[in-house]
Design an enzyme around this catalytic site. Sequence first.
Site, PDB file in Angstrom:
ATOM      1  N   ASP A   6       7.876   9.585 -16.885  1.00 34.87           N
ATOM      2  CA  ASP A   6       7.733   9.028 -15.539  1.00 34.87           C
ATOM      3  C   ASP A   6       9.048   8.324 -15.222  1.00 34.87           C
ATOM      4  O   ASP A   6       9.355   7.277 -15.780  1.00 34.87           O
ATOM      5  CB  ASP A   6       6.557   8.043 -15.535  1.00 34.87           C
ATOM      6  CG  ASP A   6       6.466   7.226 -14.248  1.00 34.87           C
ATOM      7  OD1 ASP A   6       7.291   7.433 -13.338  1.00 34.87           O
ATOM      8  OD2 ASP A   6       5.551   6.383 -14.154  1.00 34.87           O
ATOM      9  N   TRP A  41       2.832   0.490 -15.908  1.00 31.71           N
ATOM     10  CA  TRP A  41       2.664   1.888 -15.464  1.00 31.71           C
ATOM     11  C   TRP A  41       2.308   2.813 -16.613  1.00 31.71           C
ATOM     12  O   TRP A  41       1.604   3.799 -16.418  1.00 31.71           O
ATOM     13  CB  TRP A  41       3.916   2.359 -14.724  1.00 31.71           C
ATOM     14  CG  TRP A  41       4.089   1.643 -13.422  1.00 31.71           C
ATOM     15  CD1 TRP A  41       5.106   0.795 -13.092  1.00 31.71           C
ATOM     16  CD2 TRP A  41       3.207   1.678 -12.273  1.00 31.71           C
ATOM     17  NE1 TRP A  41       4.917   0.309 -11.819  1.00 31.71           N
ATOM     18  CE2 TRP A  41       3.765   0.830 -11.285  1.00 31.71           C
ATOM     19  CE3 TRP A  41       2.014   2.331 -11.988  1.00 31.71           C
ATOM     20  CZ2 TRP A  41       3.174   0.626 -10.038  1.00 31.71           C
ATOM     21  CZ3 TRP A  41       1.412   2.127 -10.747  1.00 31.71           C
ATOM     22  CH2 TRP A  41       1.993   1.288  -9.793  1.00 31.71           C
ATOM     23  N   LYS A  70      10.590   4.795  -4.696  1.00 26.47           N
ATOM     24  CA  LYS A  70      11.326   3.738  -5.376  1.00 26.47           C
ATOM     25  C   LYS A  70      12.820   3.926  -5.142  1.00 26.47           C
ATOM     26  O   LYS A  70      13.462   3.093  -4.533  1.00 26.47           O
ATOM     27  CB  LYS A  70      11.019   3.740  -6.881  1.00 26.47           C
ATOM     28  CG  LYS A  70       9.531   3.666  -7.209  1.00 26.47           C
ATOM     29  CD  LYS A  70       8.922   2.316  -6.850  1.00 26.47           C
ATOM     30  CE  LYS A  70       7.406   2.318  -6.726  1.00 26.47           C
ATOM     31  NZ  LYS A  70       6.662   2.596  -7.936  1.00 26.47           N
TER      32      LYS A  70
END
Length: 362
Positions: free
Chosen positions: A173, A103, A197
């Site tokens: 993040d 990511w 998530k």
Amino acid sequence: MKYGRTFNFSAGPAMMPEEVLEEIAAEVMNYRGSGMSVMEMSHRSKVYQEIIDQAEADLRSLMGIPENYKVLFIQGGGTVQFAMVAMNLLKDGVACYVETGAWSKKAIAEAKKFGDVKVVASSKDENFSYVPDCSDLDIPENCDYVYICENETINGTTFNKLPNAKGKVLISDQSSMFLSRPCNVSDYGLIWAGVQKNVGPAGMSVVIIREDLLNDNLAPTTPVYLDYKTHADSGSMYNTPNCWAIYCCGKVFAYLLKNGGLSAMEQRNIEKAAILYDYLDASKLFTATVRKEDRSLMNVPFVTPSAEQDADVVKATKTAGFDNLKGHKSVGGLRASIYNAMPKEGVEALVAFLKQYEAEHC
Ligand SMILES: *Cc1c(COP(=O)(O)O)cnc(C)c1O
């Protein structure tokens, strides 16, 4: 489990607390006497305004968000934030990124479209199985921000100590660790998290941004939706927001507050993860792939000695009634995502299963 539900180890969208789903189900036909479902409701109505206001207020008290930070609900999921961060905060200087896995790599690739990017630390040399030392990064004077992916969902690493950003703005993040442990918001300039998530349904991110970072001088071609100021100035209501996701997330925020807040979550998450890691470390068949001190409490990747055996275990877990244990296609192996909503019994059941598999195959 109740309702024939399965222990779902998906990395996202992922499990939500059963109690929250029950509340949502009870309100789905007629939300509190409004005569309609939240899905059918005008976002400009008083009843909806109360839902979004309560969601923000509960998130603020959960995380202790200081008053000089805005809370924004922005559509489009996590991937939009890779671009928004750079479009809004990368000015004439350089953006410094820590590369810790899948990511952060995506975030780096996106930011490069908008300006100068410097990778100031990386764990690529060991397949992203650890978090690099970030205590003395080489950060240039004209650095606009330092960016991390605080929990790499695919690789299973987490920052247990924030980088020394040398006075520059830190951006994180937090998608796959949001609300999993206490967070000192004022250590950051901006925190964002895709909510599918560890919180609610897919299609939205929560952004927490320090007010002075809202930028008045964006390129005139910047789409209005991709300007953080648009959302800050309109209470996340510039256009129709993701009403349903905000409602569901609000339910989870309230649930977390009722159940002891983020310290209680952290305690539970430490206990749950230890059950799995302790077993993996003692196992002769399975190996946890991440260096001990950098292991995620949320995403636990592990492998057997061969890809064939990995596939066989995944198949066996399915037969046994567990779901989504296959590792991400980019890394293989197995991965158990054990977010806030995964009950301890789920982790215990998985470990009991893996133990039995090991006994039968070794
Ligand atoms: C899932 C994830 C993303 C991307 O989210 P999308 O909503 O699928 O775009 C970004 N960062 C992290 C850490 C993630 O886990």
